[in-house]
Design a protein around this motif. Sequence first.
Motif, PDB file in Angstrom:
ATOM      1  N   ALA A  21     -41.087 -13.284 -13.864  1.00 30.77           N
ATOM      2  CA  ALA A  21     -42.227 -12.996 -13.138  1.00 30.77           C
ATOM      3  C   ALA A  21     -42.126 -11.547 -12.446  1.00 30.77           C
ATOM      4  O   ALA A  21     -43.149 -10.908 -12.816  1.00 30.77           O
ATOM      5  CB  ALA A  21     -42.638 -14.164 -12.543  1.00 30.77           C
ATOM      6  N   VAL A  22     -41.223 -11.627 -11.499  1.00 28.78           N
ATOM      7  CA  VAL A  22     -41.169 -10.154 -10.675  1.00 28.78           C
ATOM      8  C   VAL A  22     -41.105  -9.111 -11.564  1.00 28.78           C
ATOM      9  O   VAL A  22     -41.676  -8.128 -11.274  1.00 28.78           O
ATOM     10  CB  VAL A  22     -40.292 -10.397  -9.522  1.00 28.78           C
ATOM     11  N   ASN A  23     -40.144  -9.090 -12.655  1.00 21.42           N
ATOM     12  CA  ASN A  23     -40.098  -7.826 -13.546  1.00 21.42           C
ATOM     13  C   ASN A  23     -41.273  -7.514 -14.248  1.00 21.42           C
ATOM     14  O   ASN A  23     -41.468  -6.608 -14.610  1.00 21.42           O
ATOM     15  CB  ASN A  23     -38.874  -8.062 -14.347  1.00 21.42           C
ATOM     16  N   PHE A  24     -41.855  -8.544 -14.550  1.00 27.69           N
ATOM     17  CA  PHE A  24     -43.187  -8.247 -15.356  1.00 27.69           C
ATOM     18  C   PHE A  24     -44.429  -7.970 -14.540  1.00 27.69           C
ATOM     19  O   PHE A  24     -45.009  -7.048 -14.894  1.00 27.69           O
ATOM     20  CB  PHE A  24     -43.543  -9.832 -16.075  1.00 27.69           C
ATOM     21  N   LEU A  25     -44.525  -8.517 -13.277  1.00 24.87           N
ATOM     22  CA  LEU A  25     -45.729  -8.393 -12.660  1.00 24.87           C
ATOM     23  C   LEU A  25     -45.462  -7.145 -11.819  1.00 24.87           C
ATOM     24  O   LEU A  25     -46.486  -6.650 -10.934  1.00 24.87           O
ATOM     25  CB  LEU A  25     -46.057  -9.834 -11.776  1.00 24.87           C
ATOM     26  N   LEU A  69     -53.181 -13.708 -15.102  1.00 18.35           N
ATOM     27  CA  LEU A  69     -53.474 -13.103 -13.823  1.00 18.35           C
ATOM     28  C   LEU A  69     -53.795 -11.847 -14.041  1.00 18.35           C
ATOM     29  O   LEU A  69     -54.674 -11.038 -13.327  1.00 18.35           O
ATOM     30  CB  LEU A  69     -52.206 -13.119 -13.109  1.00 18.35           C
ATOM     31  N   ILE A  70     -53.023 -11.224 -14.944  1.00 15.12           N
ATOM     32  CA  ILE A  70     -53.280  -9.561 -15.301  1.00 15.12           C
ATOM     33  C   ILE A  70     -54.898  -9.382 -15.441  1.00 15.12           C
ATOM     34  O   ILE A  70     -55.450  -8.578 -15.250  1.00 15.12           O
ATOM     35  CB  ILE A  70     -52.464  -9.030 -16.272  1.00 15.12           C
ATOM     36  N   LYS A  71     -55.160 -10.325 -16.674  1.00 13.07           N
ATOM     37  CA  LYS A  71     -56.651 -10.334 -17.150  1.00 13.07           C
ATOM     38  C   LYS A  71     -57.517 -10.701 -16.058  1.00 13.07           C
ATOM     39  O   LYS A  71     -58.642  -9.906 -15.789  1.00 13.07           O
ATOM     40  CB  LYS A  71     -56.975 -11.263 -18.285  1.00 13.07           C
ATOM     41  N   LYS A  72     -57.370 -11.500 -15.037  1.00  9.81           N
ATOM     42  CA  LYS A  72     -58.262 -11.746 -14.065  1.00  9.81           C
ATOM     43  C   LYS A  72     -58.398 -10.658 -13.233  1.00  9.81           C
ATOM     44  O   LYS A  72     -59.381 -10.205 -12.304  1.00  9.81           O
ATOM     45  CB  LYS A  72     -57.868 -13.153 -13.239  1.00  9.81           C
ATOM     46  N   SER A  73     -57.308  -9.937 -12.804  1.00 12.14           N
ATOM     47  CA  SER A  73     -57.137  -8.949 -11.857  1.00 12.14           C
ATOM     48  C   SER A  73     -57.571  -7.540 -12.419  1.00 12.14           C
ATOM     49  O   SER A  73     -57.487  -6.526 -11.832  1.00 12.14           O
ATOM     50  CB  SER A  73     -55.680  -8.789 -11.375  1.00 12.14           C
ATOM     51  N   SER A  74     -58.017  -7.603 -13.543  1.00  8.06           N
ATOM     52  CA  SER A  74     -58.305  -6.205 -14.304  1.00  8.06           C
ATOM     53  C   SER A  74     -57.358  -5.290 -14.271  1.00  8.06           C
ATOM     54  O   SER A  74     -57.679  -3.914 -14.164  1.00  8.06           O
ATOM     55  CB  SER A  74     -59.654  -5.736 -13.953  1.00  8.06           C
ATOM     56  N   ILE A 104     -41.715   3.003 -18.085  1.00  8.01           N
ATOM     57  CA  ILE A 104     -41.991   2.977 -19.379  1.00  8.01           C
ATOM     58  C   ILE A 104     -42.405   1.406 -19.830  1.00  8.01           C
ATOM     59  O   ILE A 104     -43.343   1.331 -20.481  1.00  8.01           O
ATOM     60  CB  ILE A 104     -40.891   3.668 -20.179  1.00  8.01           C
ATOM     61  N   VAL A 105     -41.336   0.557 -19.474  1.00 10.10           N
ATOM     62  CA  VAL A 105     -41.425  -0.869 -19.667  1.00 10.10           C
ATOM     63  C   VAL A 105     -42.766  -1.335 -19.166  1.00 10.10           C
ATOM     64  O   VAL A 105     -43.379  -2.122 -20.047  1.00 10.10           O
ATOM     65  CB  VAL A 105     -40.384  -1.655 -19.234  1.00 10.10           C
ATOM     66  N   SER A 106     -43.139  -0.919 -18.132  1.00 13.31           N
ATOM     67  CA  SER A 106     -44.560  -1.414 -17.359  1.00 13.31           C
ATOM     68  C   SER A 106     -45.766  -1.129 -18.410  1.00 13.31           C
ATOM     69  O   SER A 106     -46.834  -1.684 -18.198  1.00 13.31           O
ATOM     70  CB  SER A 106     -44.813  -0.874 -16.014  1.00 13.31           C
TER      71      SER A 106
END
Length: 162
Positions: A21-25, A69-74, A104-106
């Motif tokens: 999760a931390v690497n993704f977010l 979370l990503i969608k909600k946070s735009s 790049i991964v992000s």
Amino acid sequence: MKRQEFNDVVEMHSKNLFRFAVNFLRSSNDAEDIVQDVFEKLWINREKVELEKAKSWLFTCTHNAMLNLIKKSSRLEYMETSLIPENTATATSSFESKQVVDRIVSILPPIQKSIILMRDLEGYSYDEIGDMLELSPSQVKVYLFRARMKIKKQLKGSNQFA
């Protein structure tokens, strides 16, 4: 799932879920919240989740919660062009190189990003990733290949300015 089995599952998978999760977010606070929420959902659904499938269930829920979370946070941004500044190609330290790769991964689409992180960072097999993300192993391989090609293309593009 009994209380002790639940506690064992938490002990066994909490570090891997948090790292994923931390690497993704890119936010330890958001990652902590997601992991805590997922374990709460597991407790609520403990009668429905088979012990043998707990790992897959946890990663699937974590992945879905991160996307929500990503969608909600735009903050969801699909990038067709590179965000890498021209001067990062001249980076010589491993720290700066890691920052380039992280950037790049992000910018990968969420499914590709999840697969890259699960396979290359966490070391999960194609079958395990497929179970977690509800994909076939061949779909996992295709997404992984495409993600690696995008990363390679971005790295080549950033090196042209060196």
